[in-house]
Design a protein around this motif. Structure first.
Motif, PDB file in Angstrom:
ATOM      1  N   GLY A 249      -4.787  -7.315 -11.707  1.00  0.00           N
ATOM      2  CA  GLY A 249      -4.299  -6.328 -12.665  1.00  0.00           C
ATOM      3  C   GLY A 249      -3.193  -6.881 -13.532  1.00  0.00           C
TER       4      GLY A 249
ATOM      5  N   GLU B  39       0.861  -1.188   0.000  1.00  0.00           N
ATOM      6  CA  GLU B  39       0.000   0.000   0.000  1.00  0.00           C
ATOM      7  C   GLU B  39       0.893   1.232   0.000  1.00  0.00           C
ATOM      8  OE1 GLU B  39      -4.076  -0.884   2.126  1.00  0.00           O
ATOM      9  OE2 GLU B  39      -2.442  -1.450   3.471  1.00  0.00           O
TER      10      GLU B  39
ATOM     11  N   ASN C 274       2.374 -10.049  -9.622  1.00  0.00           N
ATOM     12  CA  ASN C 274       1.153  -9.288  -9.408  1.00  0.00           C
ATOM     13  C   ASN C 274      -0.043 -10.231  -9.570  1.00  0.00           C
ATOM     14  OD1 ASN C 274      -0.963  -7.458  -9.372  1.00  0.00           O
ATOM     15  ND2 ASN C 274       0.058  -5.969 -10.697  1.00  0.00           N
TER      16      ASN C 274
ATOM     17  N   TYR D 133       0.481  -1.515 -14.394  1.00  0.00           N
ATOM     18  CA  TYR D 133       1.764  -0.817 -14.409  1.00  0.00           C
ATOM     19  C   TYR D 133       2.914  -1.816 -14.366  1.00  0.00           C
ATOM     20  CZ  TYR D 133       5.654   2.109 -12.915  1.00  0.00           C
ATOM     21  OH  TYR D 133       6.874   2.727 -12.818  1.00  0.00           O
TER      22      TYR D 133
ATOM     23  N   THR E 142      -2.496   5.953  -2.199  1.00  0.00           N
ATOM     24  CA  THR E 142      -2.563   6.160  -3.650  1.00  0.00           C
ATOM     25  C   THR E 142      -2.976   4.898  -4.400  1.00  0.00           C
ATOM     26  OG1 THR E 142      -0.210   5.644  -3.956  1.00  0.00           O
ATOM     27  CG2 THR E 142      -0.800   7.946  -3.516  1.00  0.00           C
ATOM     28  N   HIS E 143      -2.431   3.741  -4.022  1.00  0.00           N
ATOM     29  CA  HIS E 143      -2.812   2.508  -4.696  1.00  0.00           C
ATOM     30  C   HIS E 143      -2.341   1.293  -3.914  1.00  0.00           C
ATOM     31  CE1 HIS E 143       1.229   3.342  -6.196  1.00  0.00           C
ATOM     32  NE2 HIS E 143       1.357   2.064  -6.530  1.00  0.00           N
ATOM     33  N   ARG E 144      -2.971   0.155  -4.214  1.00  0.00           N
ATOM     34  CA  ARG E 144      -2.622  -1.128  -3.604  1.00  0.00           C
ATOM     35  C   ARG E 144      -2.154  -2.096  -4.685  1.00  0.00           C
ATOM     36  NH1 ARG E 144      -7.666  -0.261  -0.469  1.00  0.00           N
ATOM     37  NH2 ARG E 144      -7.110  -0.093   1.752  1.00  0.00           N
ATOM     38  N   VAL E 145      -1.235  -2.992  -4.304  1.00  0.00           N
ATOM     39  CA  VAL E 145      -0.782  -4.049  -5.200  1.00  0.00           C
ATOM     40  C   VAL E 145      -0.804  -5.360  -4.421  1.00  0.00           C
ATOM     41  CG1 VAL E 145       1.030  -4.857  -6.749  1.00  0.00           C
ATOM     42  CG2 VAL E 145       0.730  -2.402  -6.384  1.00  0.00           C
TER      43      VAL E 145
ATOM     44  N   SER F 211       4.990   8.296  -4.132  1.00  0.00           N
ATOM     45  CA  SER F 211       4.732   8.050  -2.712  1.00  0.00           C
ATOM     46  C   SER F 211       6.015   8.156  -1.902  1.00  0.00           C
ATOM     47  CB  SER F 211       4.121   6.653  -2.532  1.00  0.00           C
ATOM     48  OG  SER F 211       2.932   6.526  -3.266  1.00  0.00           O
TER      49      SER F 211
END
Length: 259
Positions: free
Chosen positions: A199, A30, A196, A205, A129-132, A79
């Motif tokens: 996504g 995160e 990943n 990305y 901002t985003h999660r992976v 980030s």
């Protein structure tokens, strides 16, 4: 005869033990953007949440949690921090566990108004901002336990369409032995590869992440690689660009750790 039987049993169990795979590891990255002037407030926020994560581990919701400081970290460079939650079960990772149980276990005496104030403090101190969502698919053999101050060089890779399996194969079969030798010679502390889980389509990305672990910047700059690349590895470097794109590189320093 009895002795021979025992030897055969021991050999069987040794074979089974060697053949067993390590426990699977799943990771939730995160990424946090911290506005200028909110650095102290953000660290205070994570210090508060650290106790909640300790309780989450005790409850069995996860097996660990980390806070990493990222470089480069300017206001326009992405980030500044990243949290990592560790799981041995992908379902637990996606469910997230019982946060209220962990919250109340960590802070049983907080009033509703105090709890609301802490949540407001969390929201003001940073933007998620985003999660992976990731699965670890390879790792060097080492005993590095990641003390505070550990430096991780995180490489965000994008496998080209239809080349994911070939890319993973090359990393594991061609480059991992090189990384293993580097670990054993003291050039770095650990190496690993993550896939990943969501996504994975072409618009993602990064489809993979590789990471190099160092005790700190001293090992990063002065450890060096004492192992020359083989002819096959040199050829693989040339072929790698046909399999994946290196999207970006981030340096991360371990600030907090819960296990």
């Amino acid at each position: 005869m009895k002795k021979l039987f025992m030897i055969m049993v021991m050999a069987l169990f040794t074979t089974i033990a060697i053949g067993q795979e390590e426990e699977p590891l799943f990771l939730l990255f995160e990424f946090m953007h911290v506005d200028e002037g909110q650095g102290t407030a953000y660290l205070e926020t994570e210090a508060f949440w650290e106790k909640v994560h300790v309780q989450r581990v005790k409850n069995g919701d996860c097996i660990g949690w980390d806070l990493w400081r990222l470089e480069p970290s300017g206001q326009k460079q992405g980030s500044q921090y990243m949290t990592v939650s560790l799981y041995n079960d992908p379902v637990k990772m996606m469910d997230g566990g019982d946060f209220m149980k962990a919250w109340n276990g960590a802070y049983p005496n907080l009033t509703d108004s105090e709890s609301n104030a802490k949540m407001e403090m969390t929201a003001k101190s940073r933007d998620l901002t985003h999660r992976v969502f990731l699965q670890q698919i390879d790792l060097t053999k080492d005993d590095f336990d990641m003390p505070l101050g550990t430096l991780a060089v995180i490489n965000f890779m994008k496998a080209k369409p239809g080349q994911s399996a070939a890319y993973e194969k090359m990393e594991s079969e061609v480059f991992k032995p090189f990384h293993q030798s580097d670990v054993e010679s003291g050039g770095r502390s650990s190496w690993g590869m993550l896939r990943n889980m969501l996504g994975y389509a072409t618009e993602a990305y990064a489809s993979h992440i590789t990471f190099d672990m160092y005790t700190g910047y001293d090992q990063f700059f002065n450890g060096g690689s004492n192992v020359p690349a083989t002819e096959a590895q040199q050829k693989a470097y040339q072929e790698m660009n046909t399999l994946r794109d290196l999207k970006s590189v981030t340096h991360a320093t371990l600030v907090k750790k819960v296990r």
